[in-house]
Write a protein that holds these residues in place. Structure first.
Motif, PDB file in Angstrom:
ATOM      1  N   TYR A  81       1.026  -0.733   0.056  1.00 18.81           N
ATOM      2  CA  TYR A  81       0.136  -0.564  -0.168  1.00 18.81           C
ATOM      3  C   TYR A  81       1.187   1.070   0.010  1.00 18.81           C
ATOM      4  CZ  TYR A  81       0.385  -1.715   4.915  1.00 18.81           C
ATOM      5  OH  TYR A  81       0.534  -2.117   6.261  1.00 18.81           O
ATOM      6  N   ASP A  82       2.020   0.754  -0.443  1.00 18.27           N
ATOM      7  CA  ASP A  82       2.909   2.267  -0.369  1.00 18.27           C
ATOM      8  C   ASP A  82       2.945   2.610  -1.990  1.00 18.27           C
ATOM      9  OD1 ASP A  82       4.817   0.621  -1.360  1.00 18.27           O
ATOM     10  OD2 ASP A  82       6.197   1.364   0.657  1.00 18.27           O
ATOM     11  N   CYS A  83       3.881   4.107  -1.693  1.00 19.53           N
ATOM     12  CA  CYS A  83       3.738   4.669  -3.002  1.00 19.53           C
ATOM     13  C   CYS A  83       4.915   3.191  -4.224  1.00 19.53           C
ATOM     14  CB  CYS A  83       4.561   5.783  -3.017  1.00 19.53           C
ATOM     15  SG  CYS A  83       4.714   6.299  -5.302  1.00 19.53           S
ATOM     16  N   ASP A  84       5.641   2.854  -3.430  1.00 16.42           N
ATOM     17  CA  ASP A  84       6.761   2.380  -4.259  1.00 16.42           C
ATOM     18  C   ASP A  84       5.399   0.506  -4.566  1.00 16.42           C
ATOM     19  OD1 ASP A  84       8.885   0.615  -4.898  1.00 16.42           O
ATOM     20  OD2 ASP A  84       9.313  -0.519  -3.826  1.00 16.42           O
ATOM     21  N   GLY A  85       4.908  -0.177  -3.708  1.00 16.62           N
ATOM     22  CA  GLY A  85       4.291  -0.959  -3.727  1.00 16.62           C
ATOM     23  C   GLY A  85       2.762  -0.357  -4.673  1.00 16.62           C
ATOM     24  N   VAL A  88       5.009  -8.227  -6.021  1.00 17.29           N
ATOM     25  CA  VAL A  88       5.333  -7.292  -6.172  1.00 17.29           C
ATOM     26  C   VAL A  88       5.363  -7.067  -4.495  1.00 17.29           C
ATOM     27  CG1 VAL A  88       4.909  -7.077  -8.419  1.00 17.29           C
ATOM     28  CG2 VAL A  88       3.805  -5.842  -6.371  1.00 17.29           C
ATOM     29  N   ASP A  89       6.941  -6.257  -3.944  1.00 20.61           N
ATOM     30  CA  ASP A  89       7.265  -5.237  -3.299  1.00 20.61           C
ATOM     31  C   ASP A  89       6.696  -6.131  -1.977  1.00 20.61           C
ATOM     32  OD1 ASP A  89       8.171  -3.031  -2.096  1.00 20.61           O
ATOM     33  OD2 ASP A  89       6.610  -2.350  -1.662  1.00 20.61           O
ATOM     34  N   ASN A  90       6.855  -7.177  -2.018  1.00 14.19           N
ATOM     35  CA  ASN A  90       6.924  -8.058  -0.208  1.00 14.19           C
ATOM     36  C   ASN A  90       7.040  -9.226  -0.839  1.00 14.19           C
ATOM     37  OD1 ASN A  90       3.527  -9.493  -0.493  1.00 14.19           O
ATOM     38  ND2 ASN A  90       3.464  -7.287  -1.796  1.00 14.19           N
ATOM     39  N   ASP A  94      10.299  -8.688  -5.131  1.00 10.79           N
ATOM     40  CA  ASP A  94      10.592  -8.701  -3.579  1.00 10.79           C
ATOM     41  C   ASP A  94      11.582  -7.687  -4.081  1.00 10.79           C
ATOM     42  OD1 ASP A  94      10.118  -6.748  -1.495  1.00 10.79           O
ATOM     43  OD2 ASP A  94       9.690  -8.923  -0.285  1.00 10.79           O
ATOM     44  N   HIS A  95      12.034  -6.629  -2.885  1.00  6.07           N
ATOM     45  CA  HIS A  95      13.508  -5.972  -2.666  1.00  6.07           C
ATOM     46  C   HIS A  95      13.567  -6.185  -1.230  1.00  6.07           C
ATOM     47  CE1 HIS A  95      12.695  -1.608  -1.546  1.00  6.07           C
ATOM     48  NE2 HIS A  95      11.461  -2.086  -1.943  1.00  6.07           N
ATOM     49  N   HIS A  96      13.271  -6.505  -0.115  1.00  4.68           N
ATOM     50  CA  HIS A  96      13.405  -6.393   0.752  1.00  4.68           C
ATOM     51  C   HIS A  96      14.300  -7.769   1.341  1.00  4.68           C
ATOM     52  CE1 HIS A  96       9.454  -4.634   1.024  1.00  4.68           C
ATOM     53  NE2 HIS A  96       9.780  -3.850   1.780  1.00  4.68           N
ATOM     54  N   GLU A  97      14.585  -7.279   2.841  1.00  5.11           N
ATOM     55  CA  GLU A  97      16.354  -8.375   3.074  1.00  5.11           C
ATOM     56  C   GLU A  97      14.967 -10.219   3.550  1.00  5.11           C
ATOM     57  OE1 GLU A  97      18.910  -7.696   3.429  1.00  5.11           O
ATOM     58  OE2 GLU A  97      19.289  -5.319   3.841  1.00  5.11           O
ATOM     59  N   ALA A 101      14.613  -0.676  -5.544  1.00  9.71           N
ATOM     60  CA  ALA A 101      12.974  -0.699  -5.692  1.00  9.71           C
ATOM     61  C   ALA A 101      11.862  -2.231  -5.709  1.00  9.71           C
ATOM     62  CB  ALA A 101      12.678   0.977  -5.114  1.00  9.71           C
ATOM     63  N   GLY A 102      11.215  -1.755  -5.119  1.00 10.55           N
ATOM     64  CA  GLY A 102       9.653  -2.733  -5.824  1.00 10.55           C
ATOM     65  C   GLY A 102       9.471  -2.648  -7.165  1.00 10.55           C
ATOM     66  N   ALA A 103       9.226  -1.188  -7.376  1.00 12.42           N
ATOM     67  CA  ALA A 103       8.703  -1.233  -7.969  1.00 12.42           C
ATOM     68  C   ALA A 103      10.025  -1.430  -9.635  1.00 12.42           C
ATOM     69  CB  ALA A 103       8.441  -0.072  -8.335  1.00 12.42           C
ATOM     70  N   ALA A 120      10.378   7.758  -3.974  1.00  5.01           N
ATOM     71  CA  ALA A 120       9.725   7.161  -3.165  1.00  5.01           C
ATOM     72  C   ALA A 120       9.646   6.389  -2.241  1.00  5.01           C
ATOM     73  CB  ALA A 120       8.016   6.974  -3.042  1.00  5.01           C
ATOM     74  N   ASP A 121      10.429   5.445  -2.203  1.00  6.79           N
ATOM     75  CA  ASP A 121      11.366   4.282  -1.297  1.00  6.79           C
ATOM     76  C   ASP A 121      12.479   4.649  -0.893  1.00  6.79           C
ATOM     77  OD1 ASP A 121       9.587   2.384  -0.706  1.00  6.79           O
ATOM     78  OD2 ASP A 121      11.212   0.680  -1.608  1.00  6.79           O
ATOM     79  N   GLN A 122      13.411   5.759  -1.232  1.00  4.63           N
ATOM     80  CA  GLN A 122      14.918   6.177  -0.831  1.00  4.63           C
ATOM     81  C   GLN A 122      15.623   5.362  -0.818  1.00  4.63           C
ATOM     82  OE1 GLN A 122      14.542   9.614   0.860  1.00  4.63           O
ATOM     83  NE2 GLN A 122      11.813   9.680  -0.211  1.00  4.63           N
TER      84      GLN A 122
HETATM   85 MN    MN Z   1       9.706  -0.870  -1.530  1.00  3.84          MN
END
Ligand code: MN
Length: 537
Positions: free
Chosen positions: A77-81, A133-135, A157-160, A178-180, A208-210
């Motif tokens: 639900y964030d901008c990246d997701g 995507v992104d998770n 995904d791109h999380h650790e 980023a996830g995108a 947005a995901d910095q």
């Molecule tokens: Mn993300």
């Protein structure tokens, strides 16, 4: 604030300036920095994504298209997701596959790939294939469950990751994008050069995901900003128009302060599906209606944040001796990340903000400073009792039984003793003293080659030394900014500068003898250059 100068020598030429700007880039990214590779030409090695896994994912998707399978794209639900979802959804649509997007609702489904959400999806849509995507990279149990339902799973995904990966059919993963960006690499594999049309979405999520704007992310940011400025999407044009800007002048700042907050606000307070619909719809009337909704959600979010921030700041002020700030309050779950971010800005310490979630459960959002990998930090707490935990170096989220709160505080305090004082010292990285002769258009041109600035490639700051304040005048609606006339004591030269929010940035401006500044193209009058004062000493 400590000023850290890259050089003490006065910078007197453009060549010297360019060299210094290049030297501050991480060596492995210097070579292609000034002429970034086009995102279509990025190799798997440039992104850290496994080509074999990418191929596997594509095979599954082609099979799904052939067999007209039911496919669900599970976003965040964030901008990246949201933009990551838009990218893959449009790519599949382009290939004739009508996939169903799903974005969890914070309060109803929780964070990431959750069983609550999956059960809902299975009962209503019964997909053959689910693509995250992104998770999803730490969702072992959930992927296991999906496989038991006979649903194929592709994770992007791109999380650790943890030590092991979930048992998905294919895993398109890297922590470098980023996830995108990850979602786009898969889209590129499916669409080829046509994926270029999706870069306007990708840049929104990437900024947005910095993520550090180096290497592949610099490629995406550089070409993505261009794509965004020239985007023909009615949605992005309307988003810009309703924000009071023209899309063709969009910058990293526009994304950070205008576009991303509007897209995020929907997911923070209501349902991010509306943000996704607002982005992908081609119907101008519908997009306007939805974008207006995003705008009012954002205003609502701003009001809520202001009240919560006052409370959070008071709580944090009592924690002077702590290296990691932990505060708990009755905050809306959708804004705890924003509060944590502001605490980091204000106190320069990692911050953990907790709020009551379901009865007996606390939810936390964490933000950190360079030098404290917050996800690793949390994972290395003794006997971690988290119900869920995920994140990356500078941001994380977790949930926890309320009964564990006291021991969390004790454990964090204990572990935070390993954080050294120099990490906690707020520092301002400065290129060096710039000759006052170089306050000109040529310098702006040199700086421009290094844009877009952002994480990992911050906007260059310069040093003004041996200065005295000749004159000053508060300006702005609430007199919150300050216009100053400064003189160099050695040469007698003088220059005008502006300091925004001067009471925060430079409360003792009368006595300052040196200042950190940044140079920008002038936005008013006949001047070519504006000088913004960032901090004074
Ligand atoms: Mn993300």
């Amino acid at each position: 604030v400590q000023f850290h100068s890259q050089t003490d020598q006065i910078i007197t030429s453009q060549e010297q300036l360019e060299q210094l700007l290049l030297e501050r880039i991480t060596p492995e990214f210097q070579q292609s920095f000034l002429s970034p590779t086009h995102p279509l030409q990025l190799t798997p090695k440039d992104t850290g994504i496994s080509p074999a896994q990418l191929k596997k994912a594509v095979t599954f998707i082609h099979k799904a298209i052939e067999e007209k399978q039911m496919v669900v794209i599970y976003g965040d639900y964030d901008c990246d997701g949201v933009t990551a979802t838009a990218v893959l959804w449009e790519a599949l649509h382009e290939l004739g596959l009508a996939a169903q997007p799903f974005i969890p609702q914070r309060e109803k489904h929780g964070y990431g790939l959750s069983l609550a959400a999956l059960k809902e999806i299975v009962s209503t849509q019964k997909p053959d294939l689910l693509i995250t995507v992104d998770n999803g990279i730490v969702a072992h149990e959930q992927v296991e469950w999906l496989k038991k339902q006979d649903i194929a799973v592709i994770i992007t995904d791109h999380h650790e990751p943890l030590n092991t990966l979930p048992p998905a059919n294919a895993i398109v993963h890297t922590t470098q994008l980023a996830g995108a960006g990850v979602s786009w690499i898969l889209a590129r594999e499916l669409l080829g050069d046509k994926a270029q049309d999706l870069l306007d979405y990708v840049v929104l999520g990437t900024i947005a995901d910095q993520v550090p704007l180096l290497g592949a992310n610099r490629s995406i940011a550089w070409y993505g900003i261009h794509a965004l400025k020239n985007s023909s999407r009615p949605s992005l044009k309307t988003l810009a128009e309703l924000s009071g800007i023209t899309l063709s002048s969009a910058t990293v700042q526009t994304i950070n302060y205008t576009f991303a907050p509007r897209i995020n606000a929907m997911g923070r307070l209501f349902n991010a599906m509306d943000a996704l619909r607002a982005l992908v719809t081609r119907n101008p009337e519908k997009t306007r209606q939805l974008m207006q909704k995003l705008g009012s959600a954002n205003e609502h979010r701003q009001d809520m944040t202001q009240d919560a921030w006052k409370q959070a700041k008071l709580l944090a002020a009592t924690l002077n001796d702590d290296s990691v700030l932990i505060i708990q309050g009755n905050f809306h779950e959708g804004i705890i990340g924003l509060i944590a971010s502001r605490l980091v800005d204000e106190f320069h310490k990692p911050a953990i903000v907790l709020t009551n979630s379901n009865p007996g459960t606390l939810k936390a959002s964490c933000r950190s400073i360079i030098g404290v990998h917050i996800t690793d930090f949390l994972r290395s707490l003794p006997q971690p009792s988290f119900l869920s935990l995920g994140g990356h170096a500078l941001a994380a989220g977790f949930s926890l039984a309320t009964s564990e709160y006291e021991s969390l505080i004790t454990n964090v305090r204990q572990l935070s003793q390993t954080i050294t004082a120099d990490v906690l010292e707020p520092r301002l990285d400065i290129i060096g003293p710039l000759s006052w002769q170089l306050f000109n258009q040529d310098t702006l041109n040199t700086l421009q080659k290094f844009e877009p600035f952002g994480a990992g490639n911050s906007e260059p700051l310069f040093l003004l030394s041996e200065i005295k304040v000749v004159d000053s005048k508060p300006v702005g609606k609430e007199q919150q900014h300050l216009r100053l006339n400064l003189q160099n004591e050695a040469s007698g030269q003088s220059t005008q500068v502006i300091c925004f929010q001067y009471q925060r940035r430079c409360p003792n401006f009368q006595n300052m003898t040196q200042a950190a500044i940044k140079l920008k193209a002038s936005t008013y009058g006949s001047r070519t250059i504006d000088i913004e004062l960032i901090a004074g000493q």
